[in-house]
Write an enzyme that holds these catalytic residues in place. Sequence first.
Site, PDB file in Angstrom:
ATOM      1  NE  ARG B  11      -1.233   2.474   3.049  1.00  9.90           N
ATOM      2  CZ  ARG B  11      -0.880   3.576   3.485  1.00  9.90           C
ATOM      3  NH1 ARG B  11      -0.712   4.797   2.618  1.00  9.90           N
ATOM      4  NH2 ARG B  11      -0.464   3.558   4.732  1.00  9.90           N
ATOM      5  CG  ASP B  12       3.095   4.420   3.108  1.00  3.48           C
ATOM      6  OD1 ASP B  12       2.729   5.300   2.297  1.00  3.48           O
ATOM      7  OD2 ASP B  12       3.768   4.657   3.931  1.00  3.48           O
ATOM      8  CG  HIS B 203       4.027   4.739   9.069  1.00  3.58           C
ATOM      9  ND1 HIS B 203       3.182   3.777   8.323  1.00  3.58           N
ATOM     10  CD2 HIS B 203       4.189   5.363   8.169  1.00  3.58           C
ATOM     11  CE1 HIS B 203       2.930   3.955   7.185  1.00  3.58           C
ATOM     12  NE2 HIS B 203       3.838   4.934   7.083  1.00  3.58           N
ATOM     13  CG  HIS B 205       7.940   7.248   5.547  1.00  2.00           C
ATOM     14  ND1 HIS B 205       7.566   7.692   4.480  1.00  2.00           N
ATOM     15  CD2 HIS B 205       7.148   6.735   6.175  1.00  2.00           C
ATOM     16  CE1 HIS B 205       6.442   7.250   4.196  1.00  2.00           C
ATOM     17  NE2 HIS B 205       5.998   6.287   5.269  1.00  2.00           N
ATOM     18  CB  CYS B 236       9.779  11.327   0.259  1.00  2.00           C
ATOM     19  SG  CYS B 236       9.144  12.423   1.255  1.00  2.00           S
ATOM     20  CG  ASN B 245       6.762   3.381   3.921  1.00  2.00           C
ATOM     21  OD1 ASN B 245       6.365   3.577   2.901  1.00  2.00           O
ATOM     22  ND2 ASN B 245       6.038   3.322   5.099  1.00  2.00           N
TER      23      ASN B 245
END
Lengths: 302, 302
Positions: B11-12, B203, B205, B236, B245
């Site tokens: 997803r991310d 979470h 990055h 990003c 991430n």
Amino acid sequence: MKVKIVEVGLRDGLQNERTILSTAYKQQIAGKLIRAGIRHLEVTSFVHPRWIPQLADAEQLVSQLPVNTAVTYRALVPNCKGLERALPTPVNEFAVFMSASETHNLKNINKSINETFPVLADVVNLAQQHGKKVRGYVSTVFGCPYEGKVSVSRVSMICEKLFEMGVYEVSLGDTIGVATPAGVKEVLGDLLTQFPAERLAGHFHDTRGTGLANAFVALEMGISTLDSSFGGLGGCPYAPGAAGNLATEDLIYLLHGMGVETGIDLDALCETSLFAGKLLGKKLPSKVLQSYVGVKERKRKE
Amino acid sequence: MKVKIVEVGLRDGLQNERTILSTAYKQQIAGKLIRAGIRHLEVTSFVHPRWIPQLADAEQLVSQLPVNTAVTYRALVPNCKGLERALPTPVNEFAVFMSASETHNLKNINKSINETFPVLADVVNLAQQHGKKVRGYVSTVFGCPYEGKVSVSRVSMICEKLFEMGVYEVSLGDTIGVATPAGVKEVLGDLLTQFPAERLAGHFHDTRGTGLANAFVALEMGISTLDSSFGGLGGCPYAPGAAGNLATEDLIYLLHGMGVETGIDLDALCETSLFAGKLLGKKLPSKVLQSYVGVKERKRKE
């Protein structure tokens, strides 16, 4: 809190790069690093030119470095022969090196650990006769490519011998970048019961992404001298293509986040790494550098 | 110590990759991740397909995921419309999201922070009526691309509102990767006086290289749920070309170094990332992955 950053890119970084830079380019990089605020530069190694062709221009380079009394220039010397070549040059400090792993020491300097001590003691002795300080490097402290885990008591024994010889500081090297924060805590926790924090330095590699986390743990444990390489220059001979030294930019970003004044201009440092990356024909791995480039690119497009 | 790793790469990660993967490839990656030991997978987002073309196949994908009762599949839903699309599918859990920065929230979901709450409350309510758990994401917790520093009290207020709605966990996002360990300590230090550690997730990055150090600090403060992305997949949007991430491989390496059993096979995970990297035509940024490739290459040559 004051943190001393030892920029080792011109030595530990370049010796692991395939491309050999000209002396003039190295000198330009040194100038840019100093203008960015770097004050401690390890510039080369006086080993036999055949060993490390990337640093074969040691004498030439150190005779052409910017004159700046605020800057400490350091060079590695493997033995008295190397030191004798380096002594008449403007280098301010020297460093001796050995490994905490018997096999790595043997493969790297062709001597057992016990055979290495008198060689280094002679170097320290001769340097001190000339009023010069000597740093000691211990490599593979957190793991060896041949032996795996290295015993903390052996590291401690080596540190003790080096301090007895008269080195003013021992830099603990994670040569192959296998250390994790838990391992750093264990090893430093042990060493700090025997040696004061101000006589130990952390030399972390980022081969497995743990470099910055390890540096942070070391800082929290009181270590205030850390080695790093601009742009994350360098690589790992044991894992071709993987990252080498912890990037100075990433370390500076961490330190500034902690409110530590470093006197280093992060943008100027990134520009220096971009300059060096262009010369080497590669993208240097520092994440802060890549983010700097990305943000610049985005602003240009807007 | 038990750590829950939430794999958000599909997803991310993918939503920040230029290349759009086919549903079949995503499904293959999910299968490989599960065989490597991943148990919590965030697989897609039920936003309007026009918003994120990379995830436009949400329904199709979730209907073709490996059936495995040990695995939790999660999907993001922006509102009840999204949830209604997702409810009849085999997805086990949902996640709502909003930003701790007014400007970022407005730009990202076209609503003020206060306007967002009732929309999310409706989602949580409807999900609970169907017996489904909902996670809450708060983004830009450690800094915003538009507003800079974000106030901890606003983060805390948002967490409180989300918990009141009934989300079981809030994941604190360093959306643009600006957090440093010192910042994480400050923010978590504050939040943990109000919320139990087991209801917060980290979470991080890795845009500026601090992802792993931040994760380590969070773990030390008692946070035991961390989000990461296989291979460090993603990027990003605010710094094109920079890392996204935190890489799952790097996190696993850190955890194994701490003696934490994760049940994840690091080599199998690296092979999954290599597979995905080939599909995307790029080298994924995980340092552990690059070291894995380098060591393999070296062994092949010997």
